[in-house]
Design a protein around this motif. Structure first.
Motif, PDB file in Angstrom:
ATOM      1  N   HIS A 286       0.838  -1.202   0.000  1.00 13.03           N
ATOM      2  CA  HIS A 286       0.000   0.000   0.000  1.00 13.03           C
ATOM      3  C   HIS A 286       0.873   1.252   0.000  1.00 13.03           C
ATOM      4  O   HIS A 286       0.627   2.218  -0.727  1.00 13.03           O
ATOM      5  CB  HIS A 286      -0.884  -0.024   1.232  1.00 13.03           C
TER       6      HIS A 286
ATOM      7  N   ALA B 225       4.012   1.441  -0.938  1.00 12.98           N
ATOM      8  CA  ALA B 225       4.776   1.512  -2.193  1.00 12.98           C
ATOM      9  C   ALA B 225       3.889   2.058  -3.320  1.00 12.98           C
ATOM     10  O   ALA B 225       4.353   2.821  -4.160  1.00 12.98           O
ATOM     11  CB  ALA B 225       5.294   0.123  -2.568  1.00 12.98           C
ATOM     12  N   GLN B 226       2.620   1.699  -3.300  1.00 13.36           N
ATOM     13  CA  GLN B 226       1.717   2.180  -4.332  1.00 13.36           C
ATOM     14  C   GLN B 226       1.526   3.693  -4.245  1.00 13.36           C
ATOM     15  O   GLN B 226       1.172   4.335  -5.231  1.00 13.36           O
ATOM     16  CB  GLN B 226       0.350   1.488  -4.215  1.00 13.36           C
ATOM     17  N   ARG B 227       1.791   4.238  -3.074  1.00 15.62           N
ATOM     18  CA  ARG B 227       1.657   5.693  -2.915  1.00 15.62           C
ATOM     19  C   ARG B 227       2.993   6.406  -3.138  1.00 15.62           C
ATOM     20  O   ARG B 227       3.116   7.588  -2.844  1.00 15.62           O
ATOM     21  CB  ARG B 227       1.129   6.005  -1.515  1.00 15.62           C
TER      22      ARG B 227
ATOM     23  N   PRO C  48       0.869   0.973  -9.317  1.00 22.57           N
ATOM     24  CA  PRO C  48      -0.391   1.726  -9.157  1.00 22.57           C
ATOM     25  C   PRO C  48      -1.619   0.936  -9.571  1.00 22.57           C
ATOM     26  O   PRO C  48      -2.714   1.166  -9.057  1.00 22.57           O
ATOM     27  CB  PRO C  48      -0.173   2.940 -10.078  1.00 22.57           C
TER      28      PRO C  48
END
Lengths: 191, 388
Positions: free
Chosen positions: A11, A13-15, A62
């Motif tokens: 989560h 890393a996705q941001r 993403p």
């Protein structure tokens, strides 16, 4: 099954959290390199393909949806696709297969050569198997995953994995032969 | 072709000799079982290993690529050219012609028909804004997402999407403030919004204890909001503002909730005026009577870093009372108290604090109240005070 810590890391890393991305990379890079290193003989190519896997990981993060499957399953799928692309490119522009480059593990030159030769034989024999069989053997015996984990990573049932493992080891043993030397059954001659 | 029993038997032999999650090779004698021999040979290696230098080189490439990739789930702000911005603006003019639709959508909630219009209008406003305007807008949108989540929660629906969208905007705001596009006030607003985010998520988690998946999603948002909170606090304090002493999570939540229940006590006892002070590092919010029957007003001893609450004797019959240093009820900007969003929207922004808000106190001294009341004994989340 995705654990909570890894879910939280993904989560983050996705941001765009660099530390989270770096942690994901470090946790999986050697396993992915081992997989690619067995599948692809040339070390420079294996290095490049490994880098590509993680570059694609960053680009795909993403859009990555946590659906309960292990995160590494996604990485292995990317790695398998990169290996497949590599061989497609090789078939279009065939190059002479170089022997596996090996680190020096023993003191004597003769020992080095013997180890290198045995490992080279083993890897060459492994690469003669189908992609599916290579995946199963690498995940089970190099990464030492359980049969259930291998099944989850490859999207198969445990029964299917065990059956495929049996066939894969039978073929690998035949290629290695009783003296451990590789046999090229497909090429029709013994070394 | 292998039969299932043969395959099972082989798998069992392999599990004994090469157990999973171990590098060991156990009870194996070469030459007796060719299939197991092949597996052992493969397991023993040596295996390919990436050199440390190459690991680092690839890591640099990966992180460099990560900078270029947009991370938020809703990438509302992209690198657009000036021409593309004006093109977006022109399209928005056409959309905004339907004013009644846009106005009606302002109060819509996720799942309602006009909600996408509401989000589209927000995207348009962002596209037209500059960096400093974007900070203000994003903070407003965070407040809206939290309002939406709270409204749905009141209806009995728990939808994690607004919380996650709020986090996206909070992260974007954080980056802008770090880059200098926002002010200290913006950082402080972010602190307050992240605290509200955490409170709402924790409240929702209490209601979904039988739904582990949603509970985990909420927990992740709490964790993310905690990170934003800490970074925003650092930004707010590093730019010269006195550091707000906010206790670590989950004590803030405890204090916040305690404050809520104490505020209700204040409302129920209007004949006694109370001041609710900031939570101390231990997380205790203290209720101190500023004026109470039989007691004089309270004031602080400015020479001592610990605030001493001194009760001066009640005045004699015609003596005027001594000036009160303690601020009037509700005037202290208590950490965790969400600042009301600027009121320039068609839909009113809901206010958490029912008490009227006089101008903030100018008292620069840090407020550390006397540790009087213990924090609540029972944490709100199962498994202890720190669910993570």
């Amino acid at each position: 099954m995705l654990n909570k810590d890894e879910a939280r890391l993904i989560h983050q890393a996705q941001r765009g959290d660099r530390d989270a991305i770096a942690t994901l990379y470090r946790e999986h890079v050697q396993a992915i390199y081992r997989y690619i290193g067995y599948r692809v003989p040339e070390q420079p190519a294996a290095d490049d393909l490994t880098a590509e896997v993680f570059l694609r990981m960053v680009e795909g993060l993403p859009r990555y949806k946590q659906n309960g499957a292990p995160f590494e399953a996604w990485l292995y799928r990317i790695a398998a696709a990169r290996v497949a692309d590599y061989y497609r490119e090789q078939s279009r522009h065939p190059q002479e297969e170089l022997p596996d480059s090996m680190p020096d593990h023993t003191a004597s030159p003769e020992g080095v050569l013997q180890v290198a030769e045995e490992v080279s034989d083993l890897r060459a024999a492994l690469r003669q198997l189908s992609s599916e069989h290579q995946d199963i053997l690498l995940l089970r015996f190099v990464e030492r995953k359980s049969h259930a984990e291998v099944a989850a990573l490859l999207g198969k049932t445990v029964t299917a994995v065990k059956s495929a493992q049996h066939r894969a080891l039978t073929q690998l043993a035949e290629r290695l032969g009783s003296d451990g030397k590789i046999r090229h059954y497909l090429r029709g001659f013994d070394e | 072709m292998s039969s299932a029993p043969e395959a099972n038997e082989l798998a069992n032999r392999l599990d004994r000799v090469l157990p999973p999650h171990s590098q060991a090779v156990q009870d194996h004698t070469a030459g007796q079982d060719l299939l197991v021999d092949a597996a052992v040979r493969l397991a023993r290696g040596p295996h390919p290993a990436l050199a440390d230098g190459i690991v680092s080189r690839i890591e640099s490439q990966v992180l460099a690529r990560a900078v270029l990739v947009s991370a938020p789930r809703y990438p509302l702000r992209r690198r657009v050219t000036v021409v593309a911005r004006w093109a977006v603006a022109a399209c928005l003019v056409l959309v905004i012609v339907a004013v009644s639709t846009a106005t009606a959508s302002a109060s819509s909630l996720p799942g309602e028909r006009l909600y996408p219009v509401k989000r589209l209008v927000e995207q348009g406003r962002l596209a037209l804004s500059g960096d400093s305007g974007e900070v203000d807008l994003r903070l407003k949108f965070v407040g809206r997402r939290l309002d939406e989540f709270e409204a749905l929660l009141d209806q009995g629906t728990i939808d994690v999407d607004p919380l996650e969208d709020a986090l996206d905007d909070m992260h974007s705001t954080l980056r802008l403030v770090e880059a200098g596009a926002g002010s200290v006030d913006d950082a402080q607003r972010l602190v307050e919004l992240s605290e509200r985010h955490m409170l709402l998520a924790e409240t929702a988690r209490e209601r979904v204890q039988t739904d582990p998946a949603t509970s985990d999603q909420l927990l992740i948002t709490v964790s993310d909001a905690t990170e934003v909170h800490e970074k925003a606090q650092q930004l707010a304090s590093s730019r010269g503002e006195p550091h707000t002493m906010t206790p670590p999570i989950p004590e803030v939540i405890h204090s916040f909730k305690q404050r809520r229940s104490l505020e209700k006590d204040v409302e129920a006892a209007p004949e006694t005026r109370y001041t609710l002070t900031s939570p101390d590092p231990g997380g205790t919010a203290v209720l101190i009577p500023t004026e109470a029957p039989g007691l004089g007003p309270l004031h602080r001893d400015a020479s001592d870093p610990q605030i001493l609450v001194e009760v001066s004797p009640p005045p004699k019959n015609n003596e005027p009372r001594a000036p009160v240093d303690a601020p009037a009820p509700g005037s202290e900007p208590v950490p965790g108290d969400p600042a009301p969003a600027p009121d320039d929207d068609p839909a009113p922004d809901p206010e958490d604090d029912p008490t009227p808000k006089p101008p903030p106190s100018t008292d620069p001294a840090p407020r550390v109240p006397v540790d009087d009341d213990p924090p609540p004994a029972t944490p709100p989340t199962p498994g202890g005070n720190r669910p993570w």
